[in-house]
Design an enzyme around this catalytic site. Structure first.
Site, mmCIF file in Angstrom:
data_model
loop_
_atom_site.group_PDB
_atom_site.id
_atom_site.type_symbol
_atom_site.label_atom_id
_atom_site.label_comp_id
_atom_site.label_asym_id
_atom_site.label_seq_id
_atom_site.Cartn_x
_atom_site.Cartn_y
_atom_site.Cartn_z
ATOM 1 N N ASP A 1 -15.579 -75.622 62.025
ATOM 2 C CA ASP A 1 -15.304 -75.761 60.628
ATOM 3 C C ASP A 1 -13.929 -75.915 60.448
ATOM 4 O O ASP A 1 -12.999 -75.293 60.947
ATOM 5 C CB ASP A 1 -15.597 -74.125 60.235
ATOM 6 C CG ASP A 1 -15.229 -74.286 58.508
ATOM 7 O OD1 ASP A 1 -14.270 -75.110 58.197
ATOM 8 O OD2 ASP A 1 -15.573 -73.076 58.094
ATOM 9 N N PHE B 1 -13.758 -67.276 58.530
ATOM 10 C CA PHE B 1 -13.933 -67.453 57.089
ATOM 11 C C PHE B 1 -14.663 -68.770 57.086
ATOM 12 O O PHE B 1 -14.011 -69.705 57.369
ATOM 13 C CB PHE B 1 -12.837 -67.328 56.306
ATOM 14 C CG PHE B 1 -12.990 -67.323 54.860
ATOM 15 C CD1 PHE B 1 -13.319 -66.466 54.093
ATOM 16 C CD2 PHE B 1 -12.699 -68.702 54.117
ATOM 17 C CE1 PHE B 1 -13.679 -66.352 52.680
ATOM 18 C CE2 PHE B 1 -12.957 -68.753 52.731
ATOM 19 C CZ PHE B 1 -13.637 -67.488 52.182
ATOM 20 N N LYS C 1 -11.346 -79.126 51.608
ATOM 21 C CA LYS C 1 -10.051 -79.105 50.949
ATOM 22 C C LYS C 1 -9.144 -80.316 50.801
ATOM 23 O O LYS C 1 -9.586 -81.006 49.633
ATOM 24 C CB LYS C 1 -9.141 -78.205 52.006
ATOM 25 C CG LYS C 1 -9.872 -76.835 51.774
ATOM 26 C CD LYS C 1 -8.722 -75.744 52.426
ATOM 27 C CE LYS C 1 -9.183 -74.251 52.679
ATOM 28 N NZ LYS C 1 -8.950 -73.515 51.138
HETATM 29 N N1 PLP Z 1 -14.320 -72.596 55.755
HETATM 30 C C1 PLP Z 1 -12.751 -72.527 55.974
HETATM 31 C C2 PLP Z 1 -12.138 -72.522 57.337
HETATM 32 C C3 PLP Z 1 -12.141 -72.119 54.840
HETATM 33 O O1 PLP Z 1 -10.701 -72.174 54.969
HETATM 34 C C4 PLP Z 1 -12.415 -72.320 53.472
HETATM 35 C C5 PLP Z 1 -11.881 -71.845 52.433
HETATM 36 O O2 PLP Z 1 -10.748 -71.395 52.342
HETATM 37 C C6 PLP Z 1 -14.039 -72.319 53.177
HETATM 38 C C7 PLP Z 1 -14.677 -72.509 54.498
HETATM 39 C C8 PLP Z 1 -14.576 -72.364 51.986
HETATM 40 O O3 PLP Z 1 -14.168 -73.474 50.900
HETATM 41 P P1 PLP Z 1 -14.378 -73.706 49.781
HETATM 42 O O4 PLP Z 1 -13.339 -72.450 49.106
HETATM 43 O O5 PLP Z 1 -14.121 -74.853 49.365
HETATM 44 O O6 PLP Z 1 -15.639 -73.241 49.419
#
Ligand code: PLP
Length: 403
Positions: free
Chosen positions: A221, A136, A250
């Site tokens: 990520d 994700f 986050k």
């Molecule tokens: N990447 C990871 C690993 C995430 O856990 C999340 C959100 O849960 C995102 C990207 C996307 O972040 P945002 O919701 O701040 O756009």
């Protein structure tokens, strides 16, 4: 009053969230209060954002001071906090350059654009991105194209071309997918939304080696796993690999929307003036508060605390697993933990909420826990007592619903 809030939203908002029927009004430490005055123990932290819990005095002080001076000035000009924030992040990660934006998904977009710009200088056909199944990375079109889950993608296809997916922790699949046309390998060291699955050391090393062999960038990520969640500044620091780009968001802004990419000096120039930008990103208020967040992590020695209390929580969950056959597995590191159930997890999340415990389900059968870093043993025990009641009742009520 909560009914009015909920009914109004139902009439005027796009129905893209399946919210629980609770209206939260205030929080302190690891606790939240709803509009009826009921108190909840928060083991989700606003999806990993509220690492210092609610109303941390240092965060409030920084917010108040900076809000009274200047909230926004755009990236046309300098302000006193972006540079120091980039330098502070470089100090703890070893990645010398930063770009700031407003969210995780936007940070992933910046990382992908940098990777394509970097590779485009080598060859026009070097644009492929290798990502993982069950990953994700966010919901904007680029980040979604790197997200290996059909349920998020389906309605929006066709997505950006050039993304391919490899099986989780399958080194052979990864070896075969990375070639001279690859511009980046992107992965979460611990898949968060996917259900708390850790990439193996061998897989991480293979990703780093294959990327290097083919002049592709390794993008990690760490939006969910980074900035202390696992007890290190980056979860990837435990693997000893050197990424080209790390993506953060986050907890970074102490509750304000702030994302970042951190990159190696040698590739930073691939995004030159005008190639990328944002109106709000890296504003004075968010950067000032982020500096405070980093300083609290250090002053309150929260990283070793997360390691210790996280291990304690994991041990408690393992004890519950020994008593309750409905728990199939306990997973995760630090305060990024999950239990895998033999049945649907969402009913348990709703029952926990009724008893004043906020937890989260990811996928059908996983309960995910992302408590604030300031959680202590006593609160972990309170949460585990509620979980124990729920597991006991669920097992008494009969067979698993999910399979
Ligand atoms: N990447 C990871 C690993 C995430 O856990 C999340 C959100 O849960 C995102 C990207 C996307 O972040 P945002 O919701 O701040 O756009």
């Amino acid at each position: 009053m909560p009914k009015d809030v909920i009914e109004l939203e139902k009439r005027v908002l796009i129905p893209n969230y399946a919210r629980y029927p609770v209206v939260f009004e205030r929080g302190k430490g690891c606790w939240l209060w709803d509009s009826r005055g009921k108190k909840y123990l928060d083991f989700v932290s606003g999806l990993g954002v509220n690492a210092l819990g609610y109303s941390h005095p240092a965060i409030l002080r920084a917010l108040r001071q900076q809000a009274g001076k200047m909230i926004h000035c755009s990236n046309l000009f300098y302000h006193p906090y972006q540079g120091p924030l980039a330098a502070a992040l470089a100090k703890v990660t070893g990645l010398e350059r930063a770009f700031f934006c407003n969210s995780g998904t936007e940070a992933v977009e910046a990382a992908l654009k940098l990777a394509r710009a970097h590779a485009g200088k080598i060859s026009a056909s070097k644009f492929e991105v290798v990502a993982l199944e069950n990953s994700f990375h966010g919901r904007t079109i680029g980040a979604l194209s790197a997200t290996g889950q059909e349920s998020y993608r389906k309605a929006f296809e066709p997505l950006v071309p050039g993304f391919r997916f490899v099986r989780f922790n399958d080194c052979r699949d990864l070896e075969a997918a990375v070639n001279e046309n690859t511009c980046a390998v992107i992965l979460e060291p611990i898949q968060g939304e996917g259900g708390i699955f850790e990439v193996s050391r061998e897989f991480m090393e293979t990703a780093a080696r294959r990327a290097r062999q083919h002049g592709a960038l390794l993008i990690l990520d760490e939006i969910q796993s980074g900035l202390g969640r696992t007890g290190d500044y980056l979860a990837s620091q435990a693997y000893g690999v050197q990424p080209d780009i790390v993506v953060l968001a986050k907890p970074l802004g102490g509750g304000l929307p702030l994302g970042a990419i951190l990159v190696r000096e040698q590739i930073a120039g691939d995004l030159s003036a005008g190639m990328h930008g944002t109106t709000f990103g890296g504003g004075p208020l968010a950067c000032r508060v982020a500096l405070e967040f980093l300083s609290v992590l250090k002053k309150e020695r929260l990283l070793p605390h997360v390691r210790k209390v996280g291990q304690y929580f994991r041990d408690q969950l393992a004890q519950l697993q020994r008593k309750h056959p409905m728990i199939r597995q306990v997973r995760g590191r630090g305060l990024m933990l999950a239990v895998e159930l033999d049945r649907h997890s969402r009913p348990l999340t709703a029952q926990a909420l009724e008893r004043g415990l906020i937890i989260n389900s990811t996928h059908e059968t996983t309960l995910r826990f992302l408590p604030p870093y300031v959680v202590d043993r006593k609160l972990v025990e309170m949460a585990c007592d509620i979980l124990e009641e729920l597991f006991t009742e669920a097992e008494q009520s009969g067979a698993p619903g999910a399979r």
